[in-house]
Design a protein around this motif. Sequence first.
Motif, mmCIF file in Angstrom:
data_model
loop_
_atom_site.group_PDB
_atom_site.id
_atom_site.type_symbol
_atom_site.label_atom_id
_atom_site.label_comp_id
_atom_site.label_asym_id
_atom_site.label_seq_id
_atom_site.Cartn_x
_atom_site.Cartn_y
_atom_site.Cartn_z
ATOM 1 N N TYR A 1 0.730 -1.151 0.203
ATOM 2 C CA TYR A 1 0.246 -0.049 -0.271
ATOM 3 C C TYR A 1 0.431 1.386 0.306
ATOM 4 O O TYR A 1 0.906 2.100 -0.739
ATOM 5 C CB TYR A 1 -0.932 0.087 1.311
ATOM 6 C CG TYR A 1 -2.121 0.943 1.341
ATOM 7 C CD1 TYR A 1 -2.861 1.225 0.574
ATOM 8 C CD2 TYR A 1 -1.709 2.312 2.247
ATOM 9 C CE1 TYR A 1 -3.786 2.328 0.672
ATOM 10 C CE2 TYR A 1 -2.602 3.665 2.050
ATOM 11 C CZ TYR A 1 -3.927 2.900 1.368
ATOM 12 O OH TYR A 1 -4.010 4.142 1.440
ATOM 13 N N ALA A 2 1.866 1.178 0.750
ATOM 14 C CA ALA A 2 2.774 2.426 0.760
ATOM 15 C C ALA A 2 3.823 2.438 -0.827
ATOM 16 O O ALA A 2 3.237 3.692 -0.760
ATOM 17 C CB ALA A 2 3.884 1.878 1.888
ATOM 18 N N ILE A 3 4.023 1.624 -1.476
ATOM 19 C CA ILE A 3 4.729 2.179 -2.262
ATOM 20 C C ILE A 3 4.036 2.718 -3.601
ATOM 21 O O ILE A 3 3.926 3.369 -4.519
ATOM 22 C CB ILE A 3 4.873 0.572 -3.406
ATOM 23 C CG1 ILE A 3 6.019 -0.452 -2.241
ATOM 24 C CG2 ILE A 3 5.473 0.969 -4.955
ATOM 25 C CD1 ILE A 3 6.600 -1.508 -2.359
ATOM 26 N N ILE A 4 2.287 2.439 -3.059
ATOM 27 C CA ILE A 4 1.206 2.898 -3.957
ATOM 28 C C ILE A 4 0.959 4.239 -4.124
ATOM 29 O O ILE A 4 0.933 5.070 -4.836
ATOM 30 C CB ILE A 4 0.116 1.825 -4.538
ATOM 31 C CG1 ILE A 4 0.011 0.467 -4.649
ATOM 32 C CG2 ILE A 4 -0.674 2.807 -5.118
ATOM 33 C CD1 ILE A 4 -1.008 -0.039 -4.692
ATOM 34 N N ILE A 5 1.050 4.521 -2.796
ATOM 35 C CA ILE A 5 1.124 5.881 -2.012
ATOM 36 C C ILE A 5 2.425 6.920 -2.736
ATOM 37 O O ILE A 5 2.303 8.025 -3.130
ATOM 38 C CB ILE A 5 0.783 6.137 -0.764
ATOM 39 C CG1 ILE A 5 -0.600 5.954 -1.141
ATOM 40 C CG2 ILE A 5 0.762 7.688 -0.171
ATOM 41 C CD1 ILE A 5 -0.824 5.871 0.743
ATOM 42 N N LYS A 6 3.423 5.743 -2.705
ATOM 43 C CA LYS A 6 4.751 6.625 -2.982
ATOM 44 C C LYS A 6 4.592 6.613 -5.135
ATOM 45 O O LYS A 6 4.773 8.607 -5.456
ATOM 46 C CB LYS A 6 5.741 5.933 -3.240
ATOM 47 C CG LYS A 6 7.558 6.176 -2.926
ATOM 48 C CD LYS A 6 8.315 6.184 -2.437
ATOM 49 C CE LYS A 6 9.440 6.765 -2.659
ATOM 50 N NZ LYS A 6 10.402 5.720 -1.824
ATOM 51 N N ASN A 7 4.410 5.731 -5.312
ATOM 52 C CA ASN A 7 4.417 6.336 -6.788
ATOM 53 C C ASN A 7 3.184 6.858 -7.549
ATOM 54 O O ASN A 7 3.487 7.999 -8.237
ATOM 55 C CB ASN A 7 3.748 4.806 -7.750
ATOM 56 C CG ASN A 7 4.738 4.055 -7.590
ATOM 57 O OD1 ASN A 7 6.491 3.922 -7.874
ATOM 58 N ND2 ASN A 7 4.401 2.880 -7.766
ATOM 59 N N GLU A 8 2.225 7.379 -6.400
ATOM 60 C CA GLU A 8 0.955 8.301 -6.862
ATOM 61 C C GLU A 8 1.569 9.728 -7.388
ATOM 62 O O GLU A 8 1.207 10.428 -7.709
ATOM 63 C CB GLU A 8 -0.427 8.068 -5.878
ATOM 64 C CG GLU A 8 -1.098 8.812 -6.470
ATOM 65 C CD GLU A 8 -2.798 8.241 -6.079
ATOM 66 O OE1 GLU A 8 -3.467 8.772 -5.183
ATOM 67 O OE2 GLU A 8 -2.910 7.627 -5.757
ATOM 68 N N ARG A 9 2.527 10.133 -5.554
ATOM 69 C CA ARG A 9 2.881 11.251 -4.943
ATOM 70 C C ARG A 9 3.969 11.732 -6.409
ATOM 71 O O ARG A 9 3.950 13.210 -6.826
ATOM 72 C CB ARG A 9 3.874 11.351 -3.965
ATOM 73 C CG ARG A 9 2.359 10.806 -2.287
ATOM 74 C CD ARG A 9 3.314 11.113 -2.133
ATOM 75 N NE ARG A 9 2.370 11.003 -0.283
ATOM 76 C CZ ARG A 9 3.149 10.401 1.660
ATOM 77 N NH1 ARG A 9 3.741 10.377 1.175
ATOM 78 N NH2 ARG A 9 1.637 11.278 1.876
ATOM 79 N N ILE A 10 4.585 10.554 -6.631
ATOM 80 C CA ILE A 10 5.306 10.497 -7.668
ATOM 81 C C ILE A 10 4.786 11.596 -9.142
ATOM 82 O O ILE A 10 5.493 12.083 -9.646
ATOM 83 C CB ILE A 10 6.791 9.789 -7.650
ATOM 84 C CG1 ILE A 10 7.037 9.299 -6.510
ATOM 85 C CG2 ILE A 10 7.532 9.910 -9.501
ATOM 86 C CD1 ILE A 10 7.904 8.346 -6.441
ATOM 87 N N ASN A 11 3.787 10.897 -9.482
ATOM 88 C CA ASN A 11 3.028 10.685 -10.975
ATOM 89 C C ASN A 11 2.491 12.131 -10.754
ATOM 90 O O ASN A 11 2.377 12.997 -11.514
ATOM 91 C CB ASN A 11 2.230 9.959 -10.910
ATOM 92 C CG ASN A 11 2.870 8.867 -11.422
ATOM 93 O OD1 ASN A 11 3.475 8.562 -12.153
ATOM 94 N ND2 ASN A 11 2.169 8.045 -11.159
ATOM 95 N N ILE A 12 1.801 12.448 -9.193
ATOM 96 C CA ILE A 12 1.379 14.251 -9.790
ATOM 97 C C ILE A 12 2.473 15.067 -9.399
ATOM 98 O O ILE A 12 2.357 16.422 -10.085
ATOM 99 C CB ILE A 12 0.819 14.258 -7.944
ATOM 100 C CG1 ILE A 12 -0.715 13.184 -7.366
ATOM 101 C CG2 ILE A 12 0.724 16.114 -7.388
ATOM 102 C CD1 ILE A 12 -0.861 13.002 -6.159
ATOM 103 N N MET A 13 3.974 14.966 -9.146
ATOM 104 C CA MET A 13 4.637 15.881 -9.489
ATOM 105 C C MET A 13 5.540 15.815 -10.365
ATOM 106 O O MET A 13 5.585 16.897 -11.395
ATOM 107 C CB MET A 13 5.820 14.958 -7.900
ATOM 108 C CG MET A 13 7.063 16.263 -7.881
ATOM 109 S SD MET A 13 7.902 15.195 -6.220
ATOM 110 C CE MET A 13 7.978 16.461 -5.473
ATOM 111 N N ILE A 14 5.684 14.522 -11.216
ATOM 112 C CA ILE A 14 5.913 14.559 -12.387
ATOM 113 C C ILE A 14 4.863 15.460 -13.067
ATOM 114 O O ILE A 14 5.771 16.408 -14.140
ATOM 115 C CB ILE A 14 6.309 13.113 -13.225
ATOM 116 C CG1 ILE A 14 7.615 12.782 -12.958
ATOM 117 C CG2 ILE A 14 6.627 13.188 -14.591
ATOM 118 C CD1 ILE A 14 7.422 11.119 -12.777
ATOM 119 N N SER A 15 3.879 15.146 -12.755
ATOM 120 C CA SER A 15 2.694 16.305 -13.745
ATOM 121 C C SER A 15 2.792 18.089 -13.797
ATOM 122 O O SER A 15 2.614 18.557 -13.969
ATOM 123 C CB SER A 15 1.376 15.497 -13.697
ATOM 124 O OG SER A 15 -0.063 16.263 -13.711
#
Length: 107
Positions: free
Chosen positions: A1-15
């Motif tokens: 679950y923590a990996i999914i949240i981290k990946n989502e945060r990275i995607n938001i930051m890249i966007s």
Amino acid sequence: YAIIIKNERINIMISYITKSIAIIYLLIINLTAFIMYFSDKAKAKKHRWRIPEATLLCIAALGGSLGAFAAMKIFRHKTKHPKFYITVPLLVIFHIAVIIYVFLKLR
């Protein structure tokens, strides 16, 4: 679950970074186009060497269509040439459509 949240945060930051770069690029290219059209109009009044029409259209095609269009209207420059009064407004419409598509896609 923590990996999914981290990946989502990275995607938001890249966007966010991608959108910021796009906005900065569009501001710079439109300001450049506006200044180039203004400069060409000033040179035309003084019967001096001019900026080639291909260069003016190229800067508009590269994303500076809104700046080019604004300068055409404000300075009454290139408003009698069909390749400008047809092409530049079409580029404005195209660029606005692309911007809307890209920004909606990068949500």
